[in-house]
Enzyme design. Structure first.
Site, mmCIF file in Angstrom:
data_model
loop_
_atom_site.group_PDB
_atom_site.id
_atom_site.type_symbol
_atom_site.label_atom_id
_atom_site.label_comp_id
_atom_site.label_asym_id
_atom_site.label_seq_id
_atom_site.Cartn_x
_atom_site.Cartn_y
_atom_site.Cartn_z
ATOM 1 N N ARG A 105 -10.244 7.125 19.888
ATOM 2 C CA ARG A 105 -9.771 7.946 21.003
ATOM 3 C C ARG A 105 -9.128 7.051 22.037
ATOM 4 O O ARG A 105 -9.749 6.092 22.485
ATOM 5 C CB ARG A 105 -10.947 8.657 21.684
ATOM 6 C CG ARG A 105 -11.509 9.776 20.939
ATOM 7 C CD ARG A 105 -12.333 10.691 21.831
ATOM 8 N NE ARG A 105 -13.282 10.042 22.713
ATOM 9 C CZ ARG A 105 -14.062 10.705 23.552
ATOM 10 N NH1 ARG A 105 -13.984 12.016 23.631
ATOM 11 N NH2 ARG A 105 -14.908 10.072 24.321
ATOM 12 N N THR A 109 -6.098 9.234 27.514
ATOM 13 C CA THR A 109 -5.668 10.598 27.153
ATOM 14 C C THR A 109 -6.741 11.334 26.354
ATOM 15 O O THR A 109 -6.675 12.557 26.225
ATOM 16 C CB THR A 109 -4.403 10.540 26.276
ATOM 17 O OG1 THR A 109 -4.752 9.890 25.031
ATOM 18 C CG2 THR A 109 -3.285 9.777 26.938
ATOM 19 N N ASP A 201 -22.333 6.246 23.236
ATOM 20 C CA ASP A 201 -21.257 5.936 22.295
ATOM 21 C C ASP A 201 -21.859 5.654 20.920
ATOM 22 O O ASP A 201 -22.533 4.640 20.714
ATOM 23 C CB ASP A 201 -20.466 4.725 22.799
ATOM 24 C CG ASP A 201 -19.203 4.516 21.975
ATOM 25 O OD1 ASP A 201 -19.307 4.368 20.743
ATOM 26 O OD2 ASP A 201 -18.107 4.497 22.563
ATOM 27 N N ASP A 204 -20.683 2.256 19.256
ATOM 28 C CA ASP A 204 -21.280 1.079 19.904
ATOM 29 C C ASP A 204 -22.777 0.975 19.614
ATOM 30 O O ASP A 204 -23.296 -0.123 19.379
ATOM 31 C CB ASP A 204 -21.061 1.146 21.421
ATOM 32 C CG ASP A 204 -19.638 0.759 21.814
ATOM 33 O OD1 ASP A 204 -18.921 0.193 20.965
ATOM 34 O OD2 ASP A 204 -19.252 1.040 22.958
HETATM 35 C C1 PRP Z 1 -15.882 8.671 18.659
HETATM 36 C C2 PRP Z 1 -16.582 9.496 17.597
HETATM 37 C C3 PRP Z 1 -15.526 10.462 17.178
HETATM 38 C C4 PRP Z 1 -14.768 10.663 18.447
HETATM 39 C C5 PRP Z 1 -15.144 12.011 18.970
HETATM 40 O O1 PRP Z 1 -15.072 7.730 18.121
HETATM 41 O O2 PRP Z 1 -17.064 8.738 16.537
HETATM 42 O O3 PRP Z 1 -14.681 9.962 16.165
HETATM 43 O O4 PRP Z 1 -15.162 9.651 19.358
HETATM 44 O O5 PRP Z 1 -14.397 12.322 20.080
HETATM 45 P P1 PRP Z 1 -13.368 13.521 20.113
HETATM 46 O O6 PRP Z 1 -14.080 14.720 19.544
HETATM 47 O O7 PRP Z 1 -13.079 13.651 21.573
HETATM 48 O O8 PRP Z 1 -12.172 13.141 19.309
HETATM 49 P P2 PRP Z 1 -14.357 6.588 19.005
HETATM 50 O O9 PRP Z 1 -12.995 6.998 19.393
HETATM 51 O O10 PRP Z 1 -15.286 6.206 20.127
HETATM 52 O O11 PRP Z 1 -14.168 5.411 17.982
HETATM 53 P P3 PRP Z 1 -15.247 4.462 17.305
HETATM 54 O O12 PRP Z 1 -16.148 5.339 16.463
HETATM 55 O O13 PRP Z 1 -14.418 3.555 16.499
HETATM 56 O O14 PRP Z 1 -16.018 3.757 18.399
HETATM 57 N N1 URA Z 2 -17.784 9.607 21.191
HETATM 58 C C1 URA Z 2 -19.048 9.155 21.303
HETATM 59 O O1 URA Z 2 -19.437 8.204 20.606
HETATM 60 N N2 URA Z 2 -19.859 9.753 22.181
HETATM 61 C C2 URA Z 2 -19.482 10.785 22.937
HETATM 62 O O2 URA Z 2 -20.296 11.306 23.719
HETATM 63 C C3 URA Z 2 -18.165 11.254 22.808
HETATM 64 C C4 URA Z 2 -17.336 10.647 21.924
#
Ligand code: PRP
Ligand code: URA
Length: 210
Positions: A105, A109, A201, A204
């Site tokens: 994400r 945005t 997160d 993380d």
């Molecule tokens: C997180 C999560 C989803 C997304 C959800 O990923 O694992 O893929 O956010 O958010 P959304 O419904 O608003 O799209 P992130 O972008 O943090 O990436 P990562 O898993 O690589 O840390």
């Molecule tokens: N992605 C995450 O990992 N946690 C949230 O709460 C939203 C998006």
């Protein structure tokens, strides 16, 4: 918010594990174990309508009429956080194919940015299980379902852990045919797009990168 095609598990094992997963004191090793265990239980529920065919099996004593899966299954984890959901589910369906989709994400945005997709030209599976623990704005889930439909996937299911009403509504609006399986539906998103109360997160916390 539409509740059609939304399945929240009320299974006590899932709810108990979720309480530990959410806890900010839970360390990455335990967090990964819980993601894996909850995913197996959710996938068990999400796959209760998979197609079966009748087969005859010779036991040491006689012939038994049995059932075997007919559809080829694809596990589609959204990187990174969906990765932790794969292994446990895969053990339950070892014949499944795993097709990773890389999205992150954009932090300003909140829109998904694609960085990995190695799907072949023609679809190789009949049922796809999108695996991603967090359904926040729904942008990542919608983008992945878009990719899979463009690929030619016939049946898609979303298996997540925690969803926000905004994400459920968005995924349902864009893809009303995609059932959404979650352990819990939370209250809301905060001003930076995190699910409240959520778990923080998910990427993380699994990978120790907070
Ligand atoms: C997180 C999560 C989803 C997304 C959800 O990923 O694992 O893929 O956010 O958010 P959304 O419904 O608003 O799209 P992130 O972008 O943090 O990436 P990562 O898993 O690589 O840390
Ligand atoms: N992605 C995450 O990992 N946690 C949230 O709460 C939203 C998006």
């Amino acid at each position: 918010m539409p509740t059609e095609n939304l399945f929240i598990s009320h299974h006590p094992l899932i709810q108990h594990k979720l309480s530990i997963l959410r806890d900010k004191r839970t360390e990455p090793k335990k967090f990964r174990e819980l993601i894996r265990e909850i995913s197996v239980l959710l996938a068990y529920e999400a796959t209760s309508d998979l197609g079966l065919t009748s087969v005859a099996v010779e036991t040491p004593l006689s012939t038994a009429r049995c059932c075997q899966l007919t559809e080829a299954i694809g596990l589609v984890p959204i990187l990174r956080a969906g990765l932790g959901m794969v292994e446990g589910v895969w053990e339950m369906m070892p014949g499944a194919e795993v097709w990773h989709i890389g999205l992150f994400r954009d932090e300003h945005t909140l829109r998904p940015v694609q960085y990995y997709n190695k799907l072949p030209i023609a679809p190789t599976v009949q049922v796809c299980l999108i695996l991603d623990p967090m359904l926040a704005t729904g942008g990542s889930a919608v983008a992945t379902a878009d990719i899979l439909k463009k690929w030619g996937a016939q049946r898609i299911k979303y298996v997540g852990i925690i969803g926000a009403p905004e994400g459920v509504a968005r995924l349902h609006e864009a893809h009303p045919d995609v059932p959404i399986h979650l352990a819990e539906l939370d209250e809301r998103l905060n001003e930076v797009g995190y699910i409240v109360p959520g778990l923080g997160d998910a990427g993380d916390r699994q990978f120790g990168t907070a």
